[in-house]
Design a protein around this motif. Structure first.
Motif, PDB file in Angstrom:
ATOM      1  N   THR A 122     -14.059 -46.773  -4.464  1.00  0.00           N
ATOM      2  CA  THR A 122     -13.584 -46.559  -5.828  1.00  0.00           C
ATOM      3  C   THR A 122     -12.193 -47.162  -6.012  1.00  0.00           C
ATOM      4  O   THR A 122     -11.505 -47.463  -5.042  1.00  0.00           O
ATOM      5  CB  THR A 122     -13.485 -45.056  -6.148  1.00  0.00           C
ATOM      6  N   SER A 123     -11.839 -47.322  -7.265  1.00  0.00           N
ATOM      7  CA  SER A 123     -10.468 -47.689  -7.618  1.00  0.00           C
ATOM      8  C   SER A 123     -10.094 -46.888  -8.851  1.00  0.00           C
ATOM      9  O   SER A 123     -10.648 -47.122  -9.933  1.00  0.00           O
ATOM     10  CB  SER A 123     -10.346 -49.190  -7.909  1.00  0.00           C
ATOM     11  N   ALA A 124      -9.183 -45.970  -8.687  1.00  0.00           N
ATOM     12  CA  ALA A 124      -8.721 -45.181  -9.831  1.00  0.00           C
ATOM     13  C   ALA A 124      -7.979 -46.090 -10.805  1.00  0.00           C
ATOM     14  O   ALA A 124      -8.081 -45.914 -12.020  1.00  0.00           O
ATOM     15  CB  ALA A 124      -7.821 -44.049  -9.358  1.00  0.00           C
ATOM     16  N   LEU A 125      -7.267 -47.086 -10.283  1.00  0.00           N
ATOM     17  CA  LEU A 125      -6.506 -48.004 -11.124  1.00  0.00           C
ATOM     18  C   LEU A 125      -7.429 -48.826 -12.020  1.00  0.00           C
ATOM     19  O   LEU A 125      -7.222 -48.920 -13.225  1.00  0.00           O
ATOM     20  CB  LEU A 125      -5.638 -48.929 -10.265  1.00  0.00           C
ATOM     21  N   GLU A 126      -8.454 -49.395 -11.421  1.00  0.00           N
ATOM     22  CA  GLU A 126      -9.380 -50.244 -12.176  1.00  0.00           C
ATOM     23  C   GLU A 126     -10.579 -49.481 -12.728  1.00  0.00           C
ATOM     24  O   GLU A 126     -11.438 -50.057 -13.386  1.00  0.00           O
ATOM     25  CB  GLU A 126      -9.838 -51.408 -11.302  1.00  0.00           C
ATOM     26  N   LYS A 127     -10.643 -48.201 -12.412  1.00  0.00           N
ATOM     27  CA  LYS A 127     -11.731 -47.338 -12.874  1.00  0.00           C
ATOM     28  C   LYS A 127     -13.105 -47.878 -12.450  1.00  0.00           C
ATOM     29  O   LYS A 127     -14.056 -47.902 -13.229  1.00  0.00           O
ATOM     30  CB  LYS A 127     -11.662 -47.138 -14.393  1.00  0.00           C
TER      31      LYS A 127
ATOM     32  N   LEU B 181     -14.218 -36.221   0.665  1.00  0.00           N
ATOM     33  CA  LEU B 181     -13.044 -36.634   1.414  1.00  0.00           C
ATOM     34  C   LEU B 181     -12.525 -37.918   0.775  1.00  0.00           C
ATOM     35  O   LEU B 181     -13.216 -38.935   0.773  1.00  0.00           O
ATOM     36  CB  LEU B 181     -13.394 -36.878   2.884  1.00  0.00           C
ATOM     37  N   VAL B 182     -11.333 -37.846   0.197  1.00  0.00           N
ATOM     38  CA  VAL B 182     -10.741 -39.018  -0.455  1.00  0.00           C
ATOM     39  C   VAL B 182      -9.771 -39.649   0.530  1.00  0.00           C
ATOM     40  O   VAL B 182      -8.880 -38.989   1.056  1.00  0.00           O
ATOM     41  CB  VAL B 182     -10.010 -38.628  -1.761  1.00  0.00           C
ATOM     42  N   THR B 183      -9.972 -40.925   0.776  1.00  0.00           N
ATOM     43  CA  THR B 183      -9.145 -41.669   1.700  1.00  0.00           C
ATOM     44  C   THR B 183      -8.855 -43.044   1.097  1.00  0.00           C
ATOM     45  O   THR B 183      -9.448 -43.406   0.084  1.00  0.00           O
ATOM     46  CB  THR B 183      -9.826 -41.789   3.082  1.00  0.00           C
TER      47      THR B 183
ATOM     48  N   PHE C 298     -17.376 -30.467   8.245  1.00  0.00           N
ATOM     49  CA  PHE C 298     -18.413 -30.469   7.205  1.00  0.00           C
ATOM     50  C   PHE C 298     -19.790 -30.356   7.846  1.00  0.00           C
ATOM     51  O   PHE C 298     -20.628 -29.557   7.418  1.00  0.00           O
ATOM     52  CB  PHE C 298     -18.374 -31.753   6.368  1.00  0.00           C
ATOM     53  N   LYS C 299     -20.012 -31.165   8.869  1.00  0.00           N
ATOM     54  CA  LYS C 299     -21.319 -31.169   9.539  1.00  0.00           C
ATOM     55  C   LYS C 299     -21.595 -29.821  10.209  1.00  0.00           C
ATOM     56  O   LYS C 299     -22.706 -29.294  10.126  1.00  0.00           O
ATOM     57  CB  LYS C 299     -21.381 -32.303  10.558  1.00  0.00           C
ATOM     58  N   LYS C 300     -20.589 -29.268  10.861  1.00  0.00           N
ATOM     59  CA  LYS C 300     -20.744 -27.967  11.541  1.00  0.00           C
ATOM     60  C   LYS C 300     -21.128 -26.875  10.548  1.00  0.00           C
ATOM     61  O   LYS C 300     -21.963 -26.024  10.845  1.00  0.00           O
ATOM     62  CB  LYS C 300     -19.434 -27.605  12.241  1.00  0.00           C
ATOM     63  N   ASN C 301     -20.519 -26.912   9.356  1.00  0.00           N
ATOM     64  CA  ASN C 301     -20.799 -25.902   8.329  1.00  0.00           C
ATOM     65  C   ASN C 301     -22.059 -26.210   7.527  1.00  0.00           C
ATOM     66  O   ASN C 301     -22.454 -25.417   6.688  1.00  0.00           O
ATOM     67  CB  ASN C 301     -19.619 -25.782   7.368  1.00  0.00           C
ATOM     68  N   GLY C 302     -22.652 -27.369   7.748  1.00  0.00           N
ATOM     69  CA  GLY C 302     -23.820 -27.756   6.965  1.00  0.00           C
ATOM     70  C   GLY C 302     -23.460 -28.102   5.525  1.00  0.00           C
ATOM     71  O   GLY C 302     -24.288 -27.985   4.624  1.00  0.00           O
ATOM     72  N   THR C 303     -22.215 -28.547   5.313  1.00  0.00           N
ATOM     73  CA  THR C 303     -21.738 -28.885   3.977  1.00  0.00           C
ATOM     74  C   THR C 303     -22.032 -30.348   3.679  1.00  0.00           C
ATOM     75  O   THR C 303     -21.654 -31.228   4.449  1.00  0.00           O
ATOM     76  CB  THR C 303     -20.207 -28.652   3.881  1.00  0.00           C
ATOM     77  N   SER C 304     -22.730 -30.602   2.580  1.00  0.00           N
ATOM     78  CA  SER C 304     -22.936 -31.981   2.146  1.00  0.00           C
ATOM     79  C   SER C 304     -21.574 -32.595   1.871  1.00  0.00           C
ATOM     80  O   SER C 304     -20.663 -31.908   1.427  1.00  0.00           O
ATOM     81  CB  SER C 304     -23.774 -32.027   0.867  1.00  0.00           C
ATOM     82  N   TYR C 305     -21.435 -33.887   2.114  1.00  0.00           N
ATOM     83  CA  TYR C 305     -20.139 -34.514   1.877  1.00  0.00           C
ATOM     84  C   TYR C 305     -20.279 -35.974   1.487  1.00  0.00           C
ATOM     85  O   TYR C 305     -21.298 -36.612   1.773  1.00  0.00           O
ATOM     86  CB  TYR C 305     -19.241 -34.400   3.122  1.00  0.00           C
ATOM     87  N   LEU C 306     -19.259 -36.464   0.833  1.00  0.00           N
ATOM     88  CA  LEU C 306     -19.112 -37.883   0.512  1.00  0.00           C
ATOM     89  C   LEU C 306     -17.716 -38.304   0.921  1.00  0.00           C
ATOM     90  O   LEU C 306     -16.787 -37.498   0.922  1.00  0.00           O
ATOM     91  CB  LEU C 306     -19.277 -38.130  -0.986  1.00  0.00           C
ATOM     92  N   ILE C 307     -17.581 -39.573   1.248  1.00  0.00           N
ATOM     93  CA  ILE C 307     -16.272 -40.148   1.514  1.00  0.00           C
ATOM     94  C   ILE C 307     -15.987 -41.114   0.369  1.00  0.00           C
ATOM     95  O   ILE C 307     -16.737 -42.067   0.155  1.00  0.00           O
ATOM     96  CB  ILE C 307     -16.240 -40.889   2.864  1.00  0.00           C
ATOM     97  N   ALA C 308     -14.934 -40.825  -0.390  1.00  0.00           N
ATOM     98  CA  ALA C 308     -14.523 -41.703  -1.481  1.00  0.00           C
ATOM     99  C   ALA C 308     -13.351 -42.542  -0.983  1.00  0.00           C
ATOM    100  O   ALA C 308     -12.265 -42.022  -0.740  1.00  0.00           O
ATOM    101  CB  ALA C 308     -14.122 -40.888  -2.706  1.00  0.00           C
ATOM    102  N   VAL C 309     -13.602 -43.823  -0.776  1.00  0.00           N
ATOM    103  CA  VAL C 309     -12.548 -44.729  -0.334  1.00  0.00           C
ATOM    104  C   VAL C 309     -11.903 -45.287  -1.594  1.00  0.00           C
ATOM    105  O   VAL C 309     -12.471 -46.138  -2.275  1.00  0.00           O
ATOM    106  CB  VAL C 309     -13.099 -45.864   0.552  1.00  0.00           C
ATOM    107  N   ASN C 310     -10.720 -44.778  -1.912  1.00  0.00           N
ATOM    108  CA  ASN C 310     -10.009 -45.180  -3.126  1.00  0.00           C
ATOM    109  C   ASN C 310      -9.169 -46.429  -2.848  1.00  0.00           C
ATOM    110  O   ASN C 310      -9.022 -46.846  -1.704  1.00  0.00           O
ATOM    111  CB  ASN C 310      -9.145 -44.031  -3.634  1.00  0.00           C
ATOM    112  N   LYS C 311      -8.634 -47.009  -3.897  1.00  0.00           N
ATOM    113  CA  LYS C 311      -7.800 -48.216  -3.835  1.00  0.00           C
ATOM    114  C   LYS C 311      -8.587 -49.417  -3.322  1.00  0.00           C
ATOM    115  O   LYS C 311      -8.036 -50.298  -2.647  1.00  0.00           O
ATOM    116  CB  LYS C 311      -6.543 -47.984  -3.004  1.00  0.00           C
ATOM    117  N   SER C 312      -9.878 -49.445  -3.634  1.00  0.00           N
ATOM    118  CA  SER C 312     -10.686 -50.581  -3.201  1.00  0.00           C
ATOM    119  C   SER C 312     -10.214 -51.878  -3.865  1.00  0.00           C
ATOM    120  O   SER C 312     -10.504 -52.968  -3.377  1.00  0.00           O
ATOM    121  CB  SER C 312     -12.170 -50.335  -3.499  1.00  0.00           C
ATOM    122  N   ASP C 313      -9.442 -51.757  -4.961  1.00  0.00           N
ATOM    123  CA  ASP C 313      -8.899 -52.947  -5.619  1.00  0.00           C
ATOM    124  C   ASP C 313      -7.874 -53.663  -4.732  1.00  0.00           C
ATOM    125  O   ASP C 313      -7.598 -54.844  -4.936  1.00  0.00           O
ATOM    126  CB  ASP C 313      -8.256 -52.567  -6.961  1.00  0.00           C
ATOM    127  N   LEU C 314      -7.327 -52.987  -3.741  1.00  0.00           N
ATOM    128  CA  LEU C 314      -6.352 -53.599  -2.836  1.00  0.00           C
ATOM    129  C   LEU C 314      -7.012 -54.229  -1.610  1.00  0.00           C
ATOM    130  O   LEU C 314      -6.333 -54.867  -0.812  1.00  0.00           O
ATOM    131  CB  LEU C 314      -5.330 -52.551  -2.379  1.00  0.00           C
TER     132      LEU C 314
END
Length: 183
Positions: free
Chosen positions: A91-96, A43-45, A61-77
Motif C-alpha cells: 500500500t501507499s497512504a501517500l498515493e492512496k 501488521l503495518v510495516t 498471531f499464528k499461536k493464537n489462531g488469529t487471522s492476519y495480514l501484513i500491510a507493507v506501506n510506503k510502496s511508492d518509495l
C-alpha cells in the motif's frame, strides 16, 4: 466505525511492542491480551522483509489462531515490489494505492463467528411480522441507524421486518394485532 466489505469494526492500535523499558513490558502484555480477543490482526510495516519483532508478532498471531495480514506501506518509495502475495498487501497512504486491495483482503480473512448458525430463522415464517427494536448507533456515521442483521433473516424467510427506535415500541405494536411472532 464501518469498513466495507466488513461492516462495523473496532480497530485497536497496539504501539510499543518493541519498547524494552518497564513501561514497554506493560505494553507488550496489553498487546498480547488484546490479540486473544481480535478476529484479525494487521501488521503495518514499511519493508517487505520482517524484522525480529515483526516476526515474533506473526508467530504470536499464528499461536493464537488469529487471522492476519501484513500491510507493507510506503510502496511508492520502492523501486519495485512483487504483486500482492498471500497475507501481504502493498500500500501507499501517500498515493492512496492498495487500500481497496487491503480492505478486500480483510473481508476474506475475517471468520464468520456464527458459523452458519441462524439464530432466529426457525422462529420466522412466511407472512410473520417481526419488530426489531434498534438503538441509533452513536459510532455510526452521522448517528445513522444500522439495520440489524436479523432484518435480513426476516426477509429470507418471507416475513416482514419493522425497525423502530427504542422507546416507541408500545405505540408501534398496539394497533397491529398480527405482531406475535417475535419482538
Amino acid at each position: 466505525m464501518e469498513l466495507l466489505p466488513l461492516g462495523p469494526v473496532v480497530m485497536i492500535d497496539t504501539p510499543g511492542y518493541d519498547d524494552e523499558s518497564l513501561l514497554g513490558e506493560k505494553r507488550i502484555a496489553a498487546v498480547e491480551k488484546i490479540l486473544h480477543k481480535c478476529d484479525i490482526a494487521v501488521l503495518v510495516t514499511t519493508h517487505p522483509v520482517l524484522n525480529d519483532i515483526e516476526s515474533r508478532l506473526i508467530s504470536l498471531f499464528k499461536k493464537n489462531g488469529t487471522s492476519y495480514l501484513i500491510a507493507v506501506n510506503k510502496s511508492d518509495l520502492m523501486a519495485s515490489f512483487p504483486k500482492n502475495e498471500e497475507n501481504i498487501i502493498y500500500t501507499s497512504a501517500l498515493e492512496k494505492t492498495g487500500i481497496e486491495e487491503l480492505k478486500n483482503a480483510l473481508g476474506k480473512c475475517v471468520k464468520n463467528e456464527t458459523n452458519g448458525v441462524n439464530f432466529v430463522g426457525d422462529l420466522i415464517g412466511p407472512g410473520n411480522i417481526v419488530v426489531l427494536v434498534t438503538p441509533i448507533d452513536s459510532a455510526a456515521p452521522k448517528g445513522r441507524l444500522i439495520l440489524p442483521q436479523q432484518q435480513g433473516t426476516a426477509f429470507t424467510n418471507y416475513g416482514t421486518a419493522l425497525a423502530y427506535m427504542q422507546g416507541i415500541l408500545p405505540r408501534v405494536i398496539a394497533p397491529i394485532p398480527e405482531i406475535k411472532s417475535l419482538v
